[in-house]
Each structure stands twice: as structure tokens, then as C-alpha cells.
Design an enzyme around this catalytic site. Sequence first.
Site, mmCIF file in Angstrom:
data_model
loop_
_atom_site.group_PDB
_atom_site.id
_atom_site.type_symbol
_atom_site.label_atom_id
_atom_site.label_comp_id
_atom_site.label_asym_id
_atom_site.label_seq_id
_atom_site.Cartn_x
_atom_site.Cartn_y
_atom_site.Cartn_z
ATOM 1 C CG ASP A 99 19.381 -14.722 -6.833
ATOM 2 O OD1 ASP A 99 20.493 -14.804 -6.283
ATOM 3 O OD2 ASP A 99 19.219 -14.261 -7.978
ATOM 4 C CD GLU A 121 19.365 -8.255 -6.561
ATOM 5 O OE1 GLU A 121 19.471 -9.483 -6.644
ATOM 6 O OE2 GLU A 121 20.328 -7.488 -6.786
ATOM 7 C CD GLU A 135 21.339 -19.013 -8.886
ATOM 8 O OE1 GLU A 135 20.808 -19.689 -9.790
ATOM 9 O OE2 GLU A 135 22.511 -19.206 -8.525
ATOM 10 C CG HIS A 209 29.193 -17.400 -11.184
ATOM 11 N ND1 HIS A 209 29.020 -16.153 -11.697
ATOM 12 C CD2 HIS A 209 28.160 -17.610 -10.337
ATOM 13 C CE1 HIS A 209 27.939 -15.607 -11.171
ATOM 14 N NE2 HIS A 209 27.382 -16.481 -10.353
ATOM 15 N NE ARG A 211 24.640 -25.409 -7.842
ATOM 16 C CZ ARG A 211 25.435 -24.843 -6.957
ATOM 17 N NH1 ARG A 211 25.712 -23.557 -7.043
ATOM 18 N NH2 ARG A 211 25.974 -25.559 -5.980
ATOM 19 C CG HIS A 242 33.008 -18.337 -9.212
ATOM 20 N ND1 HIS A 242 32.962 -19.402 -8.354
ATOM 21 C CD2 HIS A 242 32.103 -17.452 -8.744
ATOM 22 C CE1 HIS A 242 32.051 -19.168 -7.406
ATOM 23 N NE2 HIS A 242 31.518 -17.986 -7.626
HETATM 24 C C1 UD1 Z 1 26.750 -18.986 -5.442
HETATM 25 C C2 UD1 Z 1 25.250 -18.811 -5.555
HETATM 26 C C3 UD1 Z 1 24.884 -18.067 -6.838
HETATM 27 C C4 UD1 Z 1 25.665 -16.772 -6.945
HETATM 28 C C5 UD1 Z 1 27.148 -17.049 -6.793
HETATM 29 C C6 UD1 Z 1 27.910 -15.759 -6.781
HETATM 30 C C7 UD1 Z 1 23.777 -20.566 -4.657
HETATM 31 C C8 UD1 Z 1 23.218 -21.911 -4.865
HETATM 32 N N1 UD1 Z 1 24.609 -20.131 -5.610
HETATM 33 O O1 UD1 Z 1 27.172 -19.853 -6.489
HETATM 34 O O2 UD1 Z 1 23.502 -17.772 -6.829
HETATM 35 O O3 UD1 Z 1 25.413 -16.193 -8.198
HETATM 36 O O4 UD1 Z 1 27.384 -17.725 -5.548
HETATM 37 O O5 UD1 Z 1 29.285 -15.970 -6.923
HETATM 38 O O6 UD1 Z 1 23.510 -19.936 -3.658
HETATM 39 N N2 UD1 Z 1 34.428 -21.497 -3.496
HETATM 40 C C9 UD1 Z 1 35.663 -21.282 -2.905
HETATM 41 N N3 UD1 Z 1 35.881 -20.076 -2.280
HETATM 42 C C10 UD1 Z 1 34.955 -19.097 -2.216
HETATM 43 C C11 UD1 Z 1 33.711 -19.317 -2.841
HETATM 44 C C12 UD1 Z 1 33.467 -20.526 -3.475
HETATM 45 O O7 UD1 Z 1 36.543 -22.123 -2.924
HETATM 46 O O8 UD1 Z 1 35.216 -18.024 -1.609
HETATM 47 C C13 UD1 Z 1 34.189 -22.802 -4.165
HETATM 48 C C14 UD1 Z 1 33.964 -23.927 -3.130
HETATM 49 O O9 UD1 Z 1 34.486 -25.107 -3.615
HETATM 50 C C15 UD1 Z 1 32.419 -23.990 -3.093
HETATM 51 C C16 UD1 Z 1 32.103 -23.758 -4.558
HETATM 52 O O10 UD1 Z 1 33.005 -22.737 -4.967
HETATM 53 O O11 UD1 Z 1 31.934 -25.216 -2.615
HETATM 54 C C17 UD1 Z 1 30.686 -23.379 -4.863
HETATM 55 O O12 UD1 Z 1 30.215 -22.321 -4.046
HETATM 56 P P1 UD1 Z 1 28.604 -22.094 -3.942
HETATM 57 O O13 UD1 Z 1 28.333 -20.901 -3.101
HETATM 58 O O14 UD1 Z 1 27.927 -23.348 -3.566
HETATM 59 O O15 UD1 Z 1 28.187 -21.827 -5.452
HETATM 60 P P2 UD1 Z 1 28.546 -20.654 -6.424
HETATM 61 O O16 UD1 Z 1 28.702 -21.261 -7.769
HETATM 62 O O17 UD1 Z 1 29.632 -19.831 -5.866
HETATM 63 N N1 UDP Z 2 33.179 -9.225 -8.693
HETATM 64 C C1 UDP Z 2 34.346 -9.003 -7.956
HETATM 65 N N2 UDP Z 2 35.488 -9.682 -8.319
HETATM 66 C C2 UDP Z 2 35.528 -10.548 -9.354
HETATM 67 C C3 UDP Z 2 34.324 -10.784 -10.089
HETATM 68 C C4 UDP Z 2 33.169 -10.115 -9.722
HETATM 69 O O1 UDP Z 2 34.350 -8.220 -7.013
HETATM 70 O O2 UDP Z 2 36.586 -11.113 -9.637
HETATM 71 C C5 UDP Z 2 31.927 -8.531 -8.280
HETATM 72 C C6 UDP Z 2 31.133 -7.853 -9.368
HETATM 73 O O3 UDP Z 2 31.521 -6.517 -9.558
HETATM 74 C C7 UDP Z 2 29.699 -7.941 -8.850
HETATM 75 C C8 UDP Z 2 29.700 -9.218 -8.036
HETATM 76 O O4 UDP Z 2 31.068 -9.529 -7.773
HETATM 77 O O5 UDP Z 2 29.372 -6.882 -7.972
HETATM 78 C C9 UDP Z 2 29.046 -10.296 -8.816
HETATM 79 O O6 UDP Z 2 29.290 -11.529 -8.230
HETATM 80 P P1 UDP Z 2 29.037 -12.873 -8.991
HETATM 81 O O7 UDP Z 2 29.191 -12.660 -10.450
HETATM 82 O O8 UDP Z 2 29.876 -13.880 -8.337
HETATM 83 O O9 UDP Z 2 27.508 -13.206 -8.620
HETATM 84 P P2 UDP Z 2 26.088 -12.823 -9.215
HETATM 85 O O10 UDP Z 2 25.971 -11.344 -9.278
HETATM 86 O O11 UDP Z 2 25.972 -13.478 -10.545
HETATM 87 O O12 UDP Z 2 25.133 -13.444 -8.255
#
Ligand code: UD1
Ligand code: UDP
Length: 368
Positions: A99, A121, A135, A209, A211, A242
Site C-alpha cells: 500500500d 498482500e 495507504e 511513523h 502520517r 524512523h
Molecule cells: C512510507 C510509506 C508508508 C510505510 C512506510 C514504512 C508512503 C506514502 N508511505 O512512509 O506507507 O508504512 O514508508 O516505513 O508510501 N527517510 C530517510 N531515509 C530512509 C527513509 C526515509 O531519510 O531510508 C526520510 C526522508 O526524509 C523521506 C522521509 O523519511 O523523505 C519520508 O519517507 P516516505 O517514504 O515518503 O514516507 P514514510 O513515512 O517513510
Molecule cells: N523494522 C526494522 N527495523 C526497525 C524497525 C522496523 O527492520 O528499526 C522492520 C519490522 O520488523 C517490519 C518492518 O520493518 O518488518 C516494518 O516497517 P515499517 O514499520 O517502517 O512499515 P509498515 O509495516 O508500517 O508499513
Amino acid sequence: MKRTKVLTIFGTRPEAIKMAPLVKEIEKNTDTLESVVCVTAQHRQILDQVLDLFQVEPDYDLNIMKNNQNLWSLTSEVLLKTKEVIEEVKPNIVLVHGDTTTSMAAALSAFYAKIPIGHVEAGLRTFDKYYPFPEEINRVFADAVCTYHFAPTDKSCENLIKSQIPKEHIYKTGNTVIDALLYTVKNYEKDIEGLNLNPDLKTILLTSHRRENFGEPIKEICKAVDELVKNNKNIQVVYPVHPNPNVQKPVYEILGGKDRIHLIKPLEYAEFCTLMKKSNIILTDSGGVQEEAPSLGKPVIVLRDTTERPEAVEYGTVKLAGANKEIIISSVETLLNNEDEYKKMSEAINPYGDGLASKRIVEVLKNL
Ligand code: UD1
Ligand code: UDP
């Protein structure tokens, strides 16, 4: 015999964890399937951690992550850049997961190219378009344009049937996250370097984490944790924060430098699994963690009002607390002080899978 060319597209940490076992399984079947992997790198560092652990080498890396990115630019980047990959690879099928914005935009891209799509999924729903945001609409959208639906549970199959998806295109497979978890727990035990946890204290693992929790809700969650630690001298909290700046700022402001609260960098998956195993209680708004924790017998307090994973709530391993300070505190204190309650939540079975989901999906792909 001509092989089926499978283009797998993903971009974030959870997609990578859940797609890696599937990619590995496709690669075991080179007589019938050809695997091509494209990462959008919607996430960068926390995606690379997973690719390294599972030794997945992408054929295409679109490297799109920007600091504090927004949904508009993310969606258009994924759409435009995956177009080029799809045109070059000419796959027989594209696989997307779950999602995220990567999943939704990559599915749209394949749909525009009239390539059949498989949704891993599929079928999860809260039926509330703003929870989780974006999502819920991402997965409804992906289900709408996909042809093959790999649904983890009976409930997700029912949701797809209600959405008019033809029954013959729905496959109940279990969730590939359990494949990833069981493989990792069996093969890698990894403690976190430099984290000195007190063995005499109970450990609470926290992740957040979402939104919809940005702003006041995440502050409320942090205040609940602060109060819990102050009032219960027998606990310590570990929070791998995060990297999203909307999470980092309030968390470090409210919980930074506090006694018995360890704010740490996002963990490699093997470290995170080891920490889950060693924790007593998990507080999270993560989707994946809600699915994994029951396999490890850990009670989960979910920091959201609704969940698209109602199975674990029904089975009793997961309880919804929202971002409500009083409910979070009372839910955790009940688990700390009431052995029967703790036992009830930690002994339930896992409704999400048995570790064979990737094999089931590959059987379908081989017979397309
Ligand atoms: C995204 C997904 C969410 C998922 C989550 C898992 C969307 C809209 N959101 O949210 O569904 O649950 O990932 O973690 O698809 N960033 C870093 N390094 C990284 C990753 C992220 O610096 O390796 C920072 C960056 O500033 C980036 C921000 O996090 O712009 C947001 O990342 P983004 O993928 O847009 O949103 P998430 O909150 O991570
Ligand atoms: N996870 C990880 N390291 C962390 C936090 C989470 O490897 O520090 C793993 C966790 O076990 C799970 C996945 O990341 O499998 C979940 O990711 P996240 O919570 O970012 O996203 P969501 O599942 O909510 O989309």
C-alpha cells in the site's frame, strides 16, 4: 520453453522485507521464471539495509528519495521512471506489494503499459479512506488495476470479493512477512552494538511513523511513554526512530536524554527481530510489526484507532490504543501488572502465515 519474465517493483523497507523472500523463491525457479528487480528507492538507507541482509541485487535502482519528500513528487517520479523500466524490460507480469506510494504508482505504470500485475498482500482494508493515509486508497487502487491478487488471510480474500474481484484471480497465500521473519530468526541472531539494556528491567519496544500520527498524536504517544517510564521503575523503552523528519523532531524533543529511554537509529532487520524476541511488550503503529509479533509471542499495543489487520485483534494478540495517552498508559500497565492478561495476549497463535507464502505465489506464477 519460453520463461515468464517477472518484474518485481518495490521501494520502502517493509516492501523490501516482504518481497525479498519472494524474489529469492523466483530465482530458484529459473527453468520457468526470469526475475528482474527494480527498486524505486522511495526509502534509501533503510531499504539498503534489507537488500544487504537478503542479498537482493536490483537490476534497476531509480534512487528517487529526497529529504522530507511529498506525495505529489513521489508519485510522479515513480510513475515516470518505472515507465522507462517497463518499456525496456517488457515483462510478462509486474509484481507490486501492499500500500505504499511506490506500489500504487508502479501498479498504475504497469496498467498504462497493459502489463498484467500481481498484487502481493492484496485485500487489506480499514474502509476509511483517511486511516491510514494515503495507504488505504493506495491499496484499493492497486487492487483495482491488478489482475492477480495474493491475499494473506480469509478476511483479505473476503474484502476482495466484496470489491468485485473475480474469485478465480484471488489466491490465499499467507503473508510473505512470516517467510522473512522465520528465515531471519532461524539464520541470524544479532544484538545491537552499543545498546546496554538492563537485564533486570522489562523492555518495551516502540516504533511509530504513520502520517496520520504526525503533529499532536505523536507528541501524545511520546508523553504517554515518558509518563510510563517515570511511574514504572521496572521498565526501559527502546525506540528505533524512523528517519522521517516529521518523526525525528518531536521524538527527540520529548524523549531525548531521558533515563531508561533509548532512542536509537533504525535497526537492520536481523537486529530488529532479535530485539522483538527479547522485548516484553511492543508499542507500534507499524503494519508489519503487528503481523510479526504474534509469531514471537509478544503482546502488541497498536498506536492507531483502526487496523487493516483485524485478525490479530480477534485472536487477542493485539489491542488498539490509538494515540490516546490514558489508554496507552493503562494498556501497558495492565500487561505489566496482570500476569493472566499478559499470558492471554502472548500465547495466541499467528493468523498471518506459516512461512510458505512465497512458495505458494511462485506456484501460481509458474502456472500462469
Ligand atoms: C512510507 C510509506 C508508508 C510505510 C512506510 C514504512 C508512503 C506514502 N508511505 O512512509 O506507507 O508504512 O514508508 O516505513 O508510501 N527517510 C530517510 N531515509 C530512509 C527513509 C526515509 O531519510 O531510508 C526520510 C526522508 O526524509 C523521506 C522521509 O523519511 O523523505 C519520508 O519517507 P516516505 O517514504 O515518503 O514516507 P514514510 O513515512 O517513510
Ligand atoms: N523494522 C526494522 N527495523 C526497525 C524497525 C522496523 O527492520 O528499526 C522492520 C519490522 O520488523 C517490519 C518492518 O520493518 O518488518 C516494518 O516497517 P515499517 O514499520 O517502517 O512499515 P509498515 O509495516 O508500517 O508499513
